[in-house]
Design an enzyme around this catalytic site. Sequence first.
Site, PDB file in Angstrom:
ATOM      1  N   MET A   1      93.291   4.247 108.811  1.00  0.00           N
ATOM      2  CA  MET A   1      94.243   5.022 109.557  1.00  0.00           C
ATOM      3  C   MET A   1      94.773   6.117 108.664  1.00  0.00           C
ATOM      4  SD  MET A   1      95.534   1.978 111.668  1.00  0.00           S
ATOM      5  CE  MET A   1      95.719   3.251 112.782  1.00  0.00           C
ATOM      6  N   MET A 149      84.923   5.537 108.262  1.00  0.00           N
ATOM      7  CA  MET A 149      85.988   6.468 108.636  1.00  0.00           C
ATOM      8  C   MET A 149      87.337   6.029 108.057  1.00  0.00           C
ATOM      9  SD  MET A 149      84.800   8.851 110.805  1.00  0.00           S
ATOM     10  CE  MET A 149      85.909   9.246 112.122  1.00  0.00           C
ATOM     11  N   GLU A 150      87.598   4.730 108.106  1.00  0.00           N
ATOM     12  CA  GLU A 150      88.926   4.237 107.752  1.00  0.00           C
ATOM     13  C   GLU A 150      89.178   4.187 106.243  1.00  0.00           C
ATOM     14  OE1 GLU A 150      91.391   3.803 109.700  1.00  0.00           O
ATOM     15  OE2 GLU A 150      90.361   3.977 111.620  1.00  0.00           O
ATOM     16  N   SER A 151      88.160   3.816 105.474  1.00  0.00           N
ATOM     17  CA  SER A 151      88.402   3.663 104.033  1.00  0.00           C
ATOM     18  C   SER A 151      87.224   4.118 103.185  1.00  0.00           C
ATOM     19  CB  SER A 151      88.722   2.200 103.712  1.00  0.00           C
ATOM     20  OG  SER A 151      87.561   1.400 103.853  1.00  0.00           O
ATOM     21  N   TYR A 336      88.506  11.465 116.600  1.00  0.00           N
ATOM     22  CA  TYR A 336      88.224  10.230 115.864  1.00  0.00           C
ATOM     23  C   TYR A 336      87.123   9.433 116.570  1.00  0.00           C
ATOM     24  CZ  TYR A 336      88.759   5.559 113.890  1.00  0.00           C
ATOM     25  OH  TYR A 336      88.512   4.340 113.299  1.00  0.00           O
TER      26      TYR A 336
END
Length: 424
Positions: A1, A149-151, A336
């Site tokens: 996020m 995408m997140e990390s 996203y």
Amino acid sequence: MAIPGKIIPLTFMAFSALSACAGPPESSPRPLARGSAPVADPIPPTDAATEARFESFLAGFKSRALANGITEYTWNRAMADVRYNPKVIERDRYQSEFTKSIWDYLDSAVSDERVATGKQMLRQYDRQLNAIERKYGVDKEVVVAIWGMESRYGAYRGKTAIIPALATLAYDGRRGEFFAKQLIAALKIIQSGDVDERHMTGSWAGAMGHTQFIPTSYLSYAVDFTGDGRRDIWSEDPTDALASTAAYLARSGWSKGQPWGVEVILPSGFNYGLTGKGTKKSPADWAALGVRSATGGTVPNYGAASILVPAGAKGPAFMIFGNFRAISRYNSADSYVIGVGHLSDRLKGKGPFVQDWPRTGKPLSSKQKVELQERLTAAGFDTDGTDGKIGANTSKAIVAFQKSRGLPPDGYATLELLQVLRGS
Ligand SMILES: [Ca+2]
């Protein structure tokens, strides 16, 4: 996020997270897993007056935590070293000002490097990912795309101590109630014994681990896939985090075998009033209107579909299905969802988009969006408020305005459009 290096503004997982799942009883703290979470960054100092106000806020918050099932023992342990974190507030203010065009966003979100690393991760965790796919019915490439995408596949899980960060944001009050709920959820996680306060690290806004779960989402969806009795999304091993993400998508209505969307070519003279999530038709009905797959052939009947033109008539068009909505439960920004979907397609070996983006246009700033809404409304095309966000009502108003001026009615907010309005 929303961690540094990530591009989408204000991204939070499922606000509507439902029940807290019953974790193990807190009376039996187990030893933590080996090779656990990153060590938290130190909290920079703040002035004594702020610290004092913060302390008194926490003293008041304690009764709310206890009323929500947090024990005196958990509170005392988890809050012992909590201090106001000024860095978190800095990030919060910066984040809310951020805008980026969808093509710039996708260029970095689905870079060649991210595709290559994703393919490597698919090989490295082949056994675990296949087991997760079998259990939850969610494509492993989609799960890996969210991880990327997140990390960046676990490389940026965040090193902010979560409890002080959430306490600071709850105290700050810009979105205080949201973060107050997250703080209580985080305390419940500590109470369950899955992690302790020292190892509960993540990004400044409370998103944790490989796939950046916020605490309420963790309570609702996290699973122990490795079978060690602990839902561990923080440590090096991504297995529990990946399974938790698959569980989240499964519970968000994922349909096995259905794509997120398919790039399509719209016929000339297409009625852009039919674009947007509000209009759904079968692929056959869209085909009858002249919509065809960008890679050739017809789009199979995957179910009811909408047409999205995220950069207006001059950019790529997509036919999106129910799984688009499932991914959007993770993060509701269209860019996203398209990023995750496209990255997953690339991980499956598919190619880049056929149509290019209208790269000359600059995205409107929040201020310009508000001005656009004000001018549209003043011109008789009601946007139902001027919040600086281009939603369905503003798109409708733009379509009506464009029609009234003989412009292609794609409902897309651009600087050119704003200039037309300024001149009217
Ligand atoms: Ca586990």
